[in-house]
Scaffold this motif. Structure first.
Motif, PDB file in Angstrom:
ATOM      1  N   ILE A 191      66.177 105.954  33.122  1.00 59.20           N
ATOM      2  CA  ILE A 191      66.956 105.198  32.132  1.00 59.20           C
ATOM      3  C   ILE A 191      67.442 106.148  31.044  1.00 59.20           C
ATOM      4  CG2 ILE A 191      66.847 103.320  30.432  1.00 59.20           C
ATOM      5  CD1 ILE A 191      64.527 102.175  32.154  1.00 59.20           C
ATOM      6  N   LYS A 192      68.742 106.078  30.797  1.00 61.27           N
ATOM      7  CA  LYS A 192      69.322 106.941  29.759  1.00 61.27           C
ATOM      8  C   LYS A 192      69.314 106.162  28.447  1.00 61.27           C
ATOM      9  CE  LYS A 192      73.508 109.665  29.264  1.00 61.27           C
ATOM     10  NZ  LYS A 192      74.804 109.974  29.876  1.00 61.27           N
ATOM     11  N   THR A 193      68.620 106.674  27.449  1.00 59.80           N
ATOM     12  CA  THR A 193      68.562 105.939  26.179  1.00 59.80           C
ATOM     13  C   THR A 193      69.406 106.659  25.126  1.00 59.80           C
ATOM     14  OG1 THR A 193      66.711 107.094  25.147  1.00 59.80           O
ATOM     15  CG2 THR A 193      66.147 105.383  26.745  1.00 59.80           C
ATOM     16  N   ARG A 194      69.882 105.901  24.128  1.00 57.21           N
ATOM     17  CA  ARG A 194      70.843 106.490  23.172  1.00 57.21           C
ATOM     18  C   ARG A 194      70.211 107.072  21.914  1.00 57.21           C
ATOM     19  NH1 ARG A 194      74.786 101.471  23.173  1.00 57.21           N
ATOM     20  NH2 ARG A 194      72.719 100.568  23.037  1.00 57.21           N
ATOM     21  N   GLU A 198      65.741 103.156  20.881  1.00 60.24           N
ATOM     22  CA  GLU A 198      65.912 102.638  22.233  1.00 60.24           C
ATOM     23  C   GLU A 198      64.866 103.251  23.177  1.00 60.24           C
ATOM     24  OE1 GLU A 198      70.252 101.866  23.182  1.00 60.24           O
ATOM     25  OE2 GLU A 198      69.571 102.858  25.011  1.00 60.24           O
ATOM     26  N   THR A 199      64.565 104.528  22.972  1.00 62.28           N
ATOM     27  CA  THR A 199      63.543 105.181  23.822  1.00 62.28           C
ATOM     28  C   THR A 199      62.211 104.438  23.667  1.00 62.28           C
ATOM     29  OG1 THR A 199      64.621 107.311  23.496  1.00 62.28           O
ATOM     30  CG2 THR A 199      62.372 107.368  24.301  1.00 62.28           C
ATOM     31  N   TYR A 202      62.258 100.957  25.360  1.00 65.50           N
ATOM     32  CA  TYR A 202      62.117 100.994  26.820  1.00 65.50           C
ATOM     33  C   TYR A 202      60.693 101.351  27.234  1.00 65.50           C
ATOM     34  CZ  TYR A 202      66.965 100.158  28.085  1.00 65.50           C
ATOM     35  OH  TYR A 202      68.176  99.571  28.296  1.00 65.50           O
ATOM     36  N   ARG A 227      67.484 110.702  21.670  1.00 65.74           N
ATOM     37  CA  ARG A 227      68.018 110.212  22.954  1.00 65.74           C
ATOM     38  C   ARG A 227      67.258 110.891  24.091  1.00 65.74           C
ATOM     39  NH1 ARG A 227      74.035 112.995  22.732  1.00 65.74           N
ATOM     40  NH2 ARG A 227      73.352 115.125  23.110  1.00 65.74           N
ATOM     41  N   PRO A 279      73.797 104.341  32.997  1.00 70.30           N
ATOM     42  CA  PRO A 279      72.655 104.059  32.116  1.00 70.30           C
ATOM     43  C   PRO A 279      71.326 103.987  32.870  1.00 70.30           C
ATOM     44  CG  PRO A 279      74.251 102.226  32.119  1.00 70.30           C
ATOM     45  CD  PRO A 279      74.815 103.285  32.984  1.00 70.30           C
TER      46      PRO A 279
END
Ligand SMILES: Cc1cc2nc3c(=O)[nH]c(=O)nc-3n(C[C@H](O)[C@H](O)[C@H](O)COP(=O)(O)OP(=O)(O)OC[C@H]3O[C@@H](n4cnc5c(N)ncnc54)[C@H](O)[C@@H]3O)c2cc1C
Length: 438
Positions: A191-194, A198-199, A202, A227, A279
């Motif tokens: 999962i790509k977090t911004r 967000e990290t 998740y 990120r 994403p």
């Protein structure tokens, strides 16, 4: 008993290096002779601790304590000598459907080293530390007496030895509980977090995934700070239990110092992050690739050049993690000392061992090349970590102060008192234990 001339040794970070006389016993009576000899010593196993915890001018090597003693195929119980590596256990038991309950990010560590650092893996939030899969071990005390330790027998010594960095005695052998497995593959979701918020979100939402870890872009600033690529994993059902026969690369020489500067590290971080466009990405990986991505490059520690490197790993309790991590990342990017390898993990609750590192919160690990301006920065980071109730990992440490250690590990006095009772002070010591005053 093989006693060698003094030769140069170091931990994985190749800093510091010192001349040491190495002793290579292959049975208990020889280890007793080593402990009886003049002067202190410390066990040096596979040397994968980064700093000075396995260093002294006399070291006891465990490479000849390399026998598997017993295996119960019904229950997955294995008994082996302490110099057996996790790689050897995987090779022997993965094809039979058994794997380690907990594993660090390299399989080239010994069972003794895994117990002494009470290592944790990507599943700490569910499975705890390595000691949770240790049923018992045999320990030679500084007096030469051999005792069995388990959570029920000699429990105080068990809890001090797991995480005790070789300072209570020499672990001779251990009984471990392996975990059953029906496939050597891992179903992965990346999962790509911004940003950091967000990290964290998740990580929290992925608690039911047995394995989780994130690679973090430590130089991203402002809104992008924190990120990451969060890598979740769970055992696949299919694919078989085979081990790949591929040969890895070996880094033959030290890379020059200029390989690392803010521009190259920044570029690497930028490209690595943006290489994944979607994403969320799914893939299936062999567990050796999932758990041990760096093991495929032999001597990758030469990447940091002749002066060597250190890994700075700390943990901050969950409630203070967000502020603490932002503060650390801010200082690193201001100092312009970026790192390629930045790994974030949400750990589960602490166990009852005196000096085990994990506590419930976020742990961040960053590699830094050794250079003059690094140490003042790390001292500044120590203060941030301590102000947020955290601590530094002993298996990676090479420079923390006595005060930092004592504040981070409040049970240090209990540990030191036990060492005194065991008469360990004059027999077992490392450069690290002397620096930290344990
Ligand atoms: C690439 C890489 C990834 C890593 N990833 C992780 C990770 O994900 N999680 C984690 O927790 N750690 C991790 N580590 C750290 C590593 O797991 C620990 O430092 C481990 O202790 C190394 O084991 P070793 O056999 O190399 O022991 P050494 O480095 O040789 O020794 C480590 C300590 O154990 C003591 N010791 C070793 N054997 C015995 C014995 N028989 N009796 C008494 N004391 C003994 C030594 O005295 C020393 O204090 C990583 C290290 C590397 C290089």
């Amino acid at each position: 008993l093989n006693a060698s001339q003094a030769r140069s040794i170091s931990g994985w970070g190749r800093y510091p290096r010192l001349k040491a006389q190495s002793l290579t016993p292959d049975k208990a009576s020889h280890i007793r002779e080593c402990l009886d000899g003049r002067g202190e010593l410390i066990v040096h196993a596979l040397g994968r601790s980064y700093g000075d915890s396995a260093l002294n001018s006399r070291v006891l090597l465990t490479r000849r304590l390399n026998h598997v003693l017993d295996f119960d195929p019904q229950r997955g119980l294995v008994e082996c000598e302490s110099g057996v590596s996790l790689a050897e256990l995987i090779e022997a038991f993965l094809p039979r459907g058994w794997f380690l309950g907990t594993t660090p990010g390299t399989r080239f560590v010994s069972v003794g080293g895994a117990i002494a650092a009470d290592v944790h893996g990507k599943n700490h939030h569910q499975a705890g530390c390595f000691s949770q899969s240790v049923l018992s071990f045999k320990l030679m005390l500084p007096s030469g007496e051999v005792i069995t330790c388990s959570p029920l027998e000699n429990a105080e010594i068990f809890r001090a030895t797991c995480g005790g960095m070789g300072l209570t005695g020499v672990i001779l052998s251990a009984r471990l509980k392996l975990s059953p497995l029906s496939s050597a593959y891992i179903d992965e979701r990346i999962i790509k977090t911004r940003n950091l918020e967000e990290t964290f979100a998740y990580f929290q939402a992925s608690h039911e995934w047995p394995y989780s870890v994130a690679w973090l872009d430590c130089l991203a600033r402002g809104e992008d700070m924190g990120r990451s690529l969060l890598m979740l994993g769970r055992p696949a059902r299919d694919g078989g239990l085979h081990l790949p026969r591929k040969k890895g690369l070996v880094l033959p020489v030290d890379l020059p110092r200029w390989t690392f500067n803010q521009a190259t590290v920044g570029l690497f971080n930028y490209l690595y992050y943006h290489l994944q466009r979607a994403p969320v990405r799914k893939r299936v990986s062999h567990l050796l690739d999932y758990f041990y991505p760096l093991d495929s490059i032999g001597h990758w520690n030469k990447m940091y050049g002749r002066r060597g490197f250190t890994q700075y790993q700390f943990v901050i309790p969950k409630e203070a993690s967000y502020q603490g991590l932002r503060s650390v990342l801010d200082r690193i990017s201001q100092a312009g000392l970026g790192s390629f390898l930045v790994v974030l993990k949400l750990l589960g609750p602490a166990n009852d061992n005196c000096l085990s590192f994990p506590l419930e919160g976020y742990t961040l690990a960053l590699d830094f090349q050794i250079q003059g301006r690094l140490f003042p920065l790390l001292e500044e980071l120590d203060r941030v970590v301590l102000d947020h109730g955290g601590r530094i990992y002993l298996a990676k440490d090479v420079r923390m102060s006595r005060q930092t250690f004592r504040q981070g590990y409040p049970r240090w006095a209990e540990f030191t008192a036990l060492r005194e009772r065991l008469g360990a002070g004059a027999k077992l010591a490392s450069l690290q234990s002397k620096r930290l005053g344990v």
